[in-house]
Scaffold this active site. Sequence first.
Site, PDB file in Angstrom:
ATOM      1  N   LYS A  13       0.805  -1.226   0.000  1.00 61.93           N
ATOM      2  CA  LYS A  13       0.000   0.000   0.000  1.00 61.93           C
ATOM      3  C   LYS A  13       0.841   1.281   0.000  1.00 61.93           C
ATOM      4  O   LYS A  13       0.392   2.315  -0.482  1.00 61.93           O
ATOM      5  CB  LYS A  13      -0.940   0.005   1.215  1.00 61.93           C
ATOM      6  CG  LYS A  13      -2.149  -0.897   1.051  1.00 61.93           C
ATOM      7  CD  LYS A  13      -3.055  -0.766   2.270  1.00 61.93           C
ATOM      8  CE  LYS A  13      -4.411  -1.373   1.997  1.00 61.93           C
ATOM      9  NZ  LYS A  13      -5.355  -1.138   3.107  1.00 61.93           N
ATOM     10  N   ASP A  19     -10.199   3.412   1.629  1.00 55.18           N
ATOM     11  CA  ASP A  19     -10.465   2.990   3.014  1.00 55.18           C
ATOM     12  C   ASP A  19     -11.121   4.142   3.785  1.00 55.18           C
ATOM     13  O   ASP A  19     -11.947   3.928   4.669  1.00 55.18           O
ATOM     14  CB  ASP A  19      -9.165   2.580   3.730  1.00 55.18           C
ATOM     15  CG  ASP A  19      -8.695   1.196   3.305  1.00 55.18           C
ATOM     16  OD1 ASP A  19      -9.523   0.411   2.799  1.00 55.18           O
ATOM     17  OD2 ASP A  19      -7.497   0.896   3.472  1.00 55.18           O
TER      18      ASP A  19
HETATM   19  P1  NAP Z   1      -0.557  -3.108   9.279  1.00 60.65           P
HETATM   20  O1  NAP Z   1      -0.255  -1.933   8.411  1.00 60.65           O
HETATM   21  O2  NAP Z   1       0.250  -4.342   9.152  1.00 60.65           O
HETATM   22  O3  NAP Z   1      -0.522  -2.586  10.822  1.00 60.65           O
HETATM   23  C1  NAP Z   1      -0.695  -3.466  11.855  1.00 60.65           C
HETATM   24  C2  NAP Z   1      -0.787  -2.727  13.191  1.00 60.65           C
HETATM   25  O4  NAP Z   1      -1.256  -3.667  14.142  1.00 60.65           O
HETATM   26  C3  NAP Z   1       0.538  -2.207  13.713  1.00 60.65           C
HETATM   27  O5  NAP Z   1       0.306  -1.052  14.464  1.00 60.65           O
HETATM   28  C4  NAP Z   1       1.004  -3.347  14.637  1.00 60.65           C
HETATM   29  O6  NAP Z   1       1.794  -2.900  15.744  1.00 60.65           O
HETATM   30  C5  NAP Z   1      -0.301  -3.835  15.186  1.00 60.65           C
HETATM   31  N1  NAP Z   1      -0.252  -5.251  15.552  1.00 60.65           N
HETATM   32  C6  NAP Z   1      -0.045  -6.305  14.731  1.00 60.65           C
HETATM   33  N2  NAP Z   1      -0.072  -7.469  15.434  1.00 60.65           N
HETATM   34  C7  NAP Z   1      -0.299  -7.124  16.734  1.00 60.65           C
HETATM   35  C8  NAP Z   1      -0.430  -7.872  17.939  1.00 60.65           C
HETATM   36  N3  NAP Z   1      -0.355  -9.212  17.944  1.00 60.65           N
HETATM   37  N4  NAP Z   1      -0.658  -7.177  19.086  1.00 60.65           N
HETATM   38  C9  NAP Z   1      -0.751  -5.841  19.090  1.00 60.65           C
HETATM   39  N5  NAP Z   1      -0.620  -5.080  17.993  1.00 60.65           N
HETATM   40  C10 NAP Z   1      -0.410  -5.715  16.807  1.00 60.65           C
HETATM   41  O7  NAP Z   1      -2.069  -3.572   9.071  1.00 60.65           O
HETATM   42  P2  NAP Z   1      -3.316  -2.700   8.559  1.00 60.65           P
HETATM   43  O8  NAP Z   1      -3.374  -2.673   7.087  1.00 60.65           O
HETATM   44  O9  NAP Z   1      -3.345  -1.398   9.293  1.00 60.65           O
HETATM   45  O10 NAP Z   1      -4.545  -3.638   9.030  1.00 60.65           O
HETATM   46  C11 NAP Z   1      -4.883  -3.760  10.401  1.00 60.65           C
HETATM   47  C12 NAP Z   1      -6.214  -4.529  10.487  1.00 60.65           C
HETATM   48  O11 NAP Z   1      -7.256  -3.763   9.882  1.00 60.65           O
HETATM   49  C13 NAP Z   1      -6.199  -5.886   9.742  1.00 60.65           C
HETATM   50  O12 NAP Z   1      -6.942  -6.818  10.469  1.00 60.65           O
HETATM   51  C14 NAP Z   1      -6.908  -5.567   8.442  1.00 60.65           C
HETATM   52  O13 NAP Z   1      -7.575  -6.704   7.884  1.00 60.65           O
HETATM   53  C15 NAP Z   1      -7.932  -4.550   8.920  1.00 60.65           C
HETATM   54  N6  NAP Z   1      -8.398  -3.666   7.843  1.00 60.65           N
HETATM   55  C16 NAP Z   1      -9.721  -3.723   7.570  1.00 60.65           C
HETATM   56  C17 NAP Z   1     -10.233  -2.909   6.573  1.00 60.65           C
HETATM   57  C18 NAP Z   1     -11.705  -2.971   6.301  1.00 60.65           C
HETATM   58  O14 NAP Z   1     -12.108  -2.575   5.203  1.00 60.65           O
HETATM   59  N7  NAP Z   1     -12.515  -3.401   7.245  1.00 60.65           N
HETATM   60  C19 NAP Z   1      -9.386  -2.039   5.854  1.00 60.65           C
HETATM   61  C20 NAP Z   1      -8.004  -1.998   6.191  1.00 60.65           C
HETATM   62  C21 NAP Z   1      -7.527  -2.825   7.196  1.00 60.65           C
HETATM   63  P3  NAP Z   1       3.403  -2.693  15.645  1.00 60.65           P
HETATM   64  O15 NAP Z   1       3.581  -1.311  15.084  1.00 60.65           O
HETATM   65  O16 NAP Z   1       3.855  -2.829  17.052  1.00 60.65           O
HETATM   66  O17 NAP Z   1       3.923  -3.780  14.723  1.00 60.65           O
END
Ligand code: NAP
Length: 290
Positions: free
Chosen positions: A73, A109
């Site tokens: 992204k 998003d």
């Molecule tokens: P990302 O860029 O990989 O960011 C992940 C974030 O979550 C980081 O802040 C990370 O912390 C934290 N994290 C990961 N594993 C963790 C754990 N076990 N305990 C605590 N914190 C944790 O991911 P993203 O794209 O933002 O997506 C995050 C979530 O949102 C996913 O489940 C995704 O499917 C969902 N999402 C949904 C939509 C929708 O349309 N509903 C759209 C976008 C995303 P660190 O910085 O410490 O690594």
Amino acid sequence: MKDSFHINTKVLGLIGHPIKHSYSPFIHNIAIELKKLDYIYLPFDVPAANLRNVVKGMNALGIKGFNVTIPHKESIIQYLSNLSEEASIIGSVNTVTNDLGKLTGYNTDVNGVVETLIPYKDEITGSQVCVVGAGGGSRAVIYALIRHFKPAKIFLINRTEGRAELLKNYFNAKMKFDGFKTRELFPPDLVEVFRDSKLIINATPVGMFPENDDSITRLENSFVKGQIIFDLVYNPPKTKLLQLAEKKGAIALDGLKMLVHQAAKAFEIWTGEQVPVEELQRSLELYISD
Ligand code: NAP
């Protein structure tokens, strides 16, 4: 699902890695069917090392548009000619159009976040909110909050507090919002912060299948009646976090509406057509529950 296509069928797609659990091919092919368009939407599993060649290939093949998901992204931006204003401020792209070789990046998003939260706008404006997570999803959430909901204070909470601090400084500079506070994700220290927030948003994968029993907090006294809890996770739709919050009388919003609305906006950008989002969401819910 589309069962026939020919040489003039326009191709849309998704690039990411891994993508085998993505619902986007289902959503977009249903949208194509609902609108009776001559398009097809295909998933492409693209590891980071292949991104450059794949983007060139998309362009060379005349693929009309594509979605971008983890881990591309942000890295996709260097290969695009243009960015929408939102994508440029957020620094993350989930939708690309190909207009005769000119690739433009968008972030839809934001539309998903706005559509999910808009019924609660009056409660959010001027209030304290918590955003847990500092990745791509969180960036879209923060942009949407500052631009469309104007909270008084945003607690940015993350497992790695340094990343929350970076995000704070980034949005402080880009959007001139100085109401941030950052905290480490350590639930016992956050009970009061959570309780005092009108809205809590989970923008981490915590609680996502197959770790359905996980939650950013399991402390039930973190929630109060009437509070709004929005979980970006959509599989399962009713996460542990939402279950705990609902028990205390909070309003639980799952990630499905956001997912469908971000897809509907991307579809509109590519085809000019508006999809009936409620119908799309019902089809997706049936598909997931099967
Ligand atoms: P990302 O860029 O990989 O960011 C992940 C974030 O979550 C980081 O802040 C990370 O912390 C934290 N994290 C990961 N594993 C963790 C754990 N076990 N305990 C605590 N914190 C944790 O991911 P993203 O794209 O933002 O997506 C995050 C979530 O949102 C996913 O489940 C995704 O499917 C969902 N999402 C949904 C939509 C929708 O349309 N509903 C759209 C976008 C995303 P660190 O910085 O410490 O690594």
